[in-house]
Enzyme design. Structure first.
Site, PDB file in Angstrom:
ATOM      1  N   PRO A  44       3.753  30.032  46.170  1.00  0.00           N
ATOM      2  CG  PRO A  44       2.575  28.365  45.060  1.00  0.00           C
ATOM      3  CD  PRO A  44       2.373  29.406  44.870  1.00  0.00           C
ATOM      4  CB  CYS A  45       7.903  31.075  48.226  1.00  0.00           C
ATOM      5  SG  CYS A  45       8.032  30.115  50.008  1.00  0.00           S
ATOM      6  CD  GLN A  46       7.565  25.112  46.846  1.00  0.00           C
ATOM      7  OE1 GLN A  46       7.364  26.045  45.607  1.00  0.00           O
ATOM      8  NE2 GLN A  46       6.902  24.308  46.884  1.00  0.00           N
TER       9      GLN A  46
END
Ligand SMILES: C[S@@+](CC[C@H](N)C(=O)[O-])C[C@H]1O[C@@H](n2cnc3c(N)ncnc32)[C@H](O)[C@@H]1O
Length: 336
Positions: free
Chosen positions: A75-77
């Protein structure tokens, strides 16, 4: 023998769409979101989905048998330039699930002699926590503690430790792989095997095939072609868009919208906004087969499959031809 891979944070499995044609076999997936899970179950009913990565144990990995490659776009949030950029934060954030993946890769190496780990993420990974997160990526894969260079992390590089492993990284833009969108992502590839006899993987020139691929699907509106901007004389901001000729106009599909352009590909001054993307156009922008995400879902038939869930899952994914190209380079390395 077929290359066997474990895919973590699977989403809708761009990796499998890219690697199945190479004859590679997925040993397992790990995904928790309901819609991507349904896409995986629909297309790959015999491949186990291990679910939440936090719950995967060393025994689970042992049971999977040989694993040559682990692929993961975590995940890159918290790394994204658009977000709060809290970074890995010692594993406390969603992007910190990176550390859990690293632990799984260690188990894979211990029990199944894993050769490669491929990580994909946003370019914000070079900047979060003043660049220290990317130092952590290098440390996780090579064991070497590099401080952040004064000028910041560059778009490509190599780090290695004599005893451990090699890490290559490079920012690749999907538009150079024959899909009609600008999408820059960092790919970092760790090689835990004997990398001394092979040429680099991420630094090869992309194959021409990817520059020139053409979609010739007969959609209602028109025939879409994806082209490199220079071949069509399009302005830079419209680079890599989908263009199509109708009887009257040249239609351009940019990253956000479908608009009417003049014969040179520039938006007309009174540039009429026609409509948003169709889901199939979005699938094509990532190199998925048409209607790959149109599945029976929540007791509804495929024709009623929820559009927003399809668009979200595709938008979180990886451009398929990029993974295919990297897979082909890894394949060469296995043959040496
Ligand atoms: C950036 S997307 C990766 C998309 C994927 N590479 C693809 O080809 O579609 C990250 C994915 O990680 C999943 N994810 C988030 N937390 C997870 C967890 N604890 N265990 C497994 N997957 C998780 C999200 O649901 C999301 O689909």
């Amino acid at each position: 023998m077929a290359v066997r891979y474990l895919s973590l944070f699977s989403g809708i499995e761009a990796a499998t769409v890219a690697w199945q044609p190479l004859g590679w076999e997925a040993v397992a997936f790990s995904e928790i979101e309901p819609f991507p899970c349904a896409v995986l179950a629909h297309h790959y009913p015999s491949i186990p989905n291990l679910g939440d990565i936090n719950k995967i144990t060393e025994d689970d990995i042992k049971r999977l048998g040989a694993i040559d490659v682990v692929v993961f776009g975590s995940p890159c949030q918290d790394l994204s330039l658009a977000g709060k950029r809290e970074g890995f934060k010692n594993g406390e954030t969603r992007s910190g699930l990176f550390y859990k993946a690293v632990q799984i890769i260690e188990w894979c190496r211990k029990h199944s002699g894993t050769r490669f780990a491929l990580w994909e993420n946003v370019v914000g990974a070079f900047y979060s926590n003043q660049g220290r997160d990317f130092s952590e990526v290098i440390r996780a894969f090579t064991g070497c503690q590099y401080s952040v260079p004064k000028e910041g992390w560059q778009n490509s590089g190599i780090a290695y430790s004599a005893e451990q492993s090699l890490l290559e990284w490079r920012t690749l833009d999907a538009k150079y792989f024959g899909v009609p969108q600008q999408r820059r992502r960092v790919f970092a590839l760790a090689d835990f095997g004997d990398w001394t006899c092979r040429s680099s993987i991420l630094f090869q020139q992309a194959n021409n095939e990817f520059y020139l691929s053409t979609y010739e699907k007969d959609e209602k509106e028109a025939t879409f072609e994806c082209r490199e901007s220079s071949r069509k004389g399009l302005s830079r901001s419209y680079a890599g868009c989908i263009t199509s000729h109708t009887e009257k106009d040249l239609i351009t599909v940019t990253n956000n919208q479908v608009i009417v352009c003049d014969e040179n590909g520039f938006p007309k001054e009174d540039g009429e906004y026609l409509r948003a993307f169709s889901v199939v156009e979005k699938e094509r922008m990532f190199g998925f087969p048409d209607n790959y995400t149109r599945i029976p879902y929540r007791n509804k038939p495929a024709k009623n499959c929820v559009i927003h869930a399809r668009l979200k899952a595709i938008g979180n994914s990886i451009a398929v031809p990029q993974l295919k190209w990297i897979g082909q380079q890894m394949q060469q390395a296995f043959l040496i």
